[in-house]
Design a protein around this motif. Sequence first.
Motif: not given
Length: 244
Positions: A10-15, A46-54, A204-207, A211-214
Motif C-alpha cells: 500500500l505504501f509503495c502504491v501510494a508513493f 479507496a476514495l478516502m485514501l484518495n483524498l489524502f494522497v491526491s 497511504a498518506f506517508c507514501g 512520492g509527491a515530493y520526489f
Amino acid sequence: MSLEIFYVILFCVAFLYAAVGHGGASGYLALMALYGVAPEEMKPTALMLNLFVSLTSFIQYYRGGYFFKKLFIPIAAASVPMAFLGGMITVEENIYKRILGLLLLFPVIRFFFFKNVNDDDLKSHNTTVAAVTGGVVGLLSGMIGIGGGIILSPILLLLQWTNQKQTAAISAAFIFVNSVAGLGGMFTQGISFTANMMMYIIVAFCGGMLGAYFGSKKFNQNILKYVLATVLLMASYKLLLTKA
C-alpha cells in the motif's frame, strides 16, 4: 498475503501514484481486490485514501506552477455532480472487478505509449469537449470508486491540451473533487469502512507525501511511469483473466 505485506505494498502504491500526480484509488482497489476485501468496503476506502494522497500531490504540483485552472474548471464542474450520481450506483462484484481490470489498462497505455507533450505542441482546449469528458469520467469514477485521473490523464495528453506535469496537477485536483463527490453519493446509500481504515490512511498518506515530493522535484518521471505501468498491468491481468 499477511497484513504487514499489505501495508508495505500500500505504501509503495501510494508513493508511485503520487509521484506521477495520481491519487492511487485504482491501485488501492486492485490491491484490496487481490487481498479479498469486499467491493462495498473497497470503494469508500479507496476514495478516502484518495483524498489524502491526491491533495498532497496537488499541493506539490501547484507550488511548482503547473496547475491549468482554465481547463480544470469546466472539467470539474461537469464531473462533480456525475461522480456523486455514480457513487449511488452499486455494481455486482464480478462485473466490478472486470471493469476495474479494464480501467487499470488506461494508465498502462498512458505510461507506456504517451510521450510528454512539448509546450510548443500544446493546443487550445475546447470547453464543451472538456465538460463532456469530465461528466463521463466523473460518472464512471463514482461507480467504481476511483478519482478518475487514470482515465482523464491520457485524454488530456492525446488532445495535447497539457504537458505531463500540467496533466499531473489537473489530475490530482480532479481526483480530489471527484473523490469527495463519490463519497457523498455513497453516504446516501450507506457505506462501511474497515476496522483498519486509520492505518490505511496513515500508510497511504506517508507514501503519497514522499512520492509527491520526489516525483515533482527529484525523480525521472519516465522511470517511474514504466515501473507503475508494469505493476498495474499485472494487477489488470489478475482481475480480468483469473476466476473470482
